[in-house]
Design a protein around this motif. Structure first.
Motif, mmCIF file in Angstrom:
data_model
loop_
_atom_site.group_PDB
_atom_site.id
_atom_site.type_symbol
_atom_site.label_atom_id
_atom_site.label_comp_id
_atom_site.label_asym_id
_atom_site.label_seq_id
_atom_site.Cartn_x
_atom_site.Cartn_y
_atom_site.Cartn_z
ATOM 1 N N MET A 148 0.799 -1.224 0.000
ATOM 2 C CA MET A 148 0.000 0.000 0.000
ATOM 3 C C MET A 148 0.834 1.278 0.000
ATOM 4 O O MET A 148 0.316 2.364 -0.251
ATOM 5 N N LEU A 149 2.128 1.149 0.298
ATOM 6 C CA LEU A 149 2.952 2.329 0.545
ATOM 7 C C LEU A 149 3.861 2.664 -0.622
ATOM 8 O O LEU A 149 4.245 1.792 -1.410
ATOM 9 N N ASN A 150 4.221 3.935 -0.699
ATOM 10 C CA ASN A 150 5.152 4.399 -1.722
ATOM 11 C C ASN A 150 6.540 3.830 -1.432
ATOM 12 O O ASN A 150 7.125 4.122 -0.391
ATOM 13 N N PRO A 151 7.104 3.025 -2.345
ATOM 14 C CA PRO A 151 8.414 2.413 -2.077
ATOM 15 C C PRO A 151 9.556 3.411 -2.010
ATOM 16 O O PRO A 151 10.652 3.058 -1.567
ATOM 17 N N LYS A 152 9.330 4.637 -2.435
ATOM 18 C CA LYS A 152 10.368 5.653 -2.278
ATOM 19 C C LYS A 152 10.450 6.163 -0.842
ATOM 20 O O LYS A 152 11.460 6.721 -0.436
ATOM 21 N N GLN A 153 9.367 5.963 -0.076
ATOM 22 C CA GLN A 153 9.328 6.453 1.294
ATOM 23 C C GLN A 153 9.526 5.346 2.329
ATOM 24 O O GLN A 153 10.091 5.586 3.396
ATOM 25 N N PHE A 154 9.053 4.136 2.015
ATOM 26 C CA PHE A 154 9.107 3.037 2.987
ATOM 27 C C PHE A 154 9.857 1.840 2.396
ATOM 28 O O PHE A 154 9.769 1.559 1.197
ATOM 29 N N PHE A 155 10.571 1.132 3.288
ATOM 30 C CA PHE A 155 11.341 -0.039 2.863
ATOM 31 C C PHE A 155 11.129 -1.168 3.868
ATOM 32 O O PHE A 155 11.211 -0.950 5.088
ATOM 33 N N ARG A 156 10.891 -2.372 3.360
ATOM 34 C CA ARG A 156 10.740 -3.559 4.211
ATOM 35 C C ARG A 156 12.148 -4.072 4.522
ATOM 36 O O ARG A 156 12.762 -4.775 3.729
ATOM 37 N N VAL A 157 12.658 -3.718 5.693
ATOM 38 C CA VAL A 157 14.052 -4.046 6.008
ATOM 39 C C VAL A 157 14.232 -5.499 6.409
ATOM 40 O O VAL A 157 15.314 -6.073 6.235
ATOM 41 N N ASN A 158 13.188 -6.094 6.980
ATOM 42 C CA ASN A 158 13.208 -7.522 7.313
ATOM 43 C C ASN A 158 11.762 -7.982 7.494
ATOM 44 O O ASN A 158 10.828 -7.216 7.226
ATOM 45 N N ARG A 159 11.580 -9.199 7.961
ATOM 46 C CA ARG A 159 10.209 -9.731 8.038
ATOM 47 C C ARG A 159 9.364 -9.036 9.102
ATOM 48 O O ARG A 159 8.133 -9.146 9.089
ATOM 49 N N LYS A 160 9.996 -8.284 10.022
ATOM 50 C CA LYS A 160 9.256 -7.671 11.119
ATOM 51 C C LYS A 160 9.105 -6.163 11.000
ATOM 52 O O LYS A 160 8.206 -5.586 11.622
ATOM 53 N N PHE A 161 9.959 -5.499 10.212
ATOM 54 C CA PHE A 161 9.960 -4.032 10.195
ATOM 55 C C PHE A 161 9.846 -3.469 8.777
ATOM 56 O O PHE A 161 10.495 -3.945 7.843
#
Length: 253
Positions: free
Chosen positions: A194-207
């Motif tokens: 749902m989020l803009n990938p320029k602003q948010f990044f999935r750093v691992n399975r929890k965050f």
């Protein structure tokens, strides 16, 4: 050298021809096309030009519809009013582009590039599917707020106020830059889409973290990195060795 112009605005077309003639008087304008229908007909009855200057939005569709059926083997310069993010779609395909209104010096620079590689190629000049996919991705509307229930009340949390999302005991939490914490119904996998990938990044399975929430990056074992977030959280946040190059690239954009 022969050039084909695909442009539906008469004044823009006339201005472009004027600039081309000023910069390269020897150029031959072999056609001026205003619609998809006219473009398809032109390519069916003419030899390909040495290069094309093409707008994207035409009277009855987009120039992409022409290029889907007649894949250009020559250099293409797109003229576009798309924003700076969508332009990256052209950059990754090594296609030249000019923002409207066209500036003389920018057009001159694009023509210089063409003269360095004037020959018509035996393969398509660019990956059209990749361009369209990237433009669609850049123009995608992302979620602007998340709903959370507080007692009997429902509150909307604007996305720009969120520092990061994380999971714990099968629940998904929001932490805002103001250190407020809320539970939402979505899984982290759903939120990631749902989020803009320029602003948010999935750093691992929890965050899943916002760009501005990353306060420090520390080298870790085996090519991994460890993050410090703001607001702080009492948990080790480690980016895997596989994701670390992508994470650094994301930070550098």
């Amino acid at each position: 050298m022969k050039v084909l112009i695909i442009e539906d605005e008469r004044l823009a077309s006339e201005r472009l021809i004027e600039l081309l003639k000023e910069l390269k008087p020897e150029l031959e304008i072999v056609g001026t096309i205003r619609s998809v229908e006219a473009g398809l007909l032109w390519f069916e009855n003419n030899e390909p030009p040495n290069f094309i200057v093409s707008d994207i939005q035409l009277l009855d569709g987009t120039s992409f519809e022409i290029f889907e059926q007649h894949k250009p083997k020559c250099k293409v310069i797109f003229t576009t009013a798309y924003n700076q993010y969508a332009i990256k779609a052209f950059e990754v395909n090594s296609v030249d582009y000019l923002l409207k209104p066209i500036q003389r010096e920018k057009l001159a620079a694009a023509l210089e590039k063409i003269e360095e590689q004037p020959a018509i190629s035996t393969s398509p000049a660019f990956d059209l599917d990749q361009i369209k996919a990237l433009i669609n991705e850049q123009n995608k509307e992302y979620k602007s707020r998340f709903l959370t229930k507080i007692g009997q009340r429902i509150r909307a949390i604007p996305t720009e106020k969120i520092a990061y999302f994380y999971t714990h005991d099968k629940l998904t939490y929001i932490v805002t830059f103001e250190k407020q914490k809320y539970i939402i119904d979505n899984t982290l996998e759903e939120v990631d889409q749902m989020l803009n990938p320029k602003q948010f990044f999935r750093v691992n399975r929890k965050f899943l973290v916002h760009f501005d929430a990353v306060s420090d990056i520390h080298p870790y074992f085996k090519g991994r990195v460890k993050l410090s977030l703001s607001p702080e959280i009492d948990e080790d946040i480690v980016v895997s060795s596989e994701k670390t190059p992508l994470f650094k690239q994301w930070l550098d954009n």
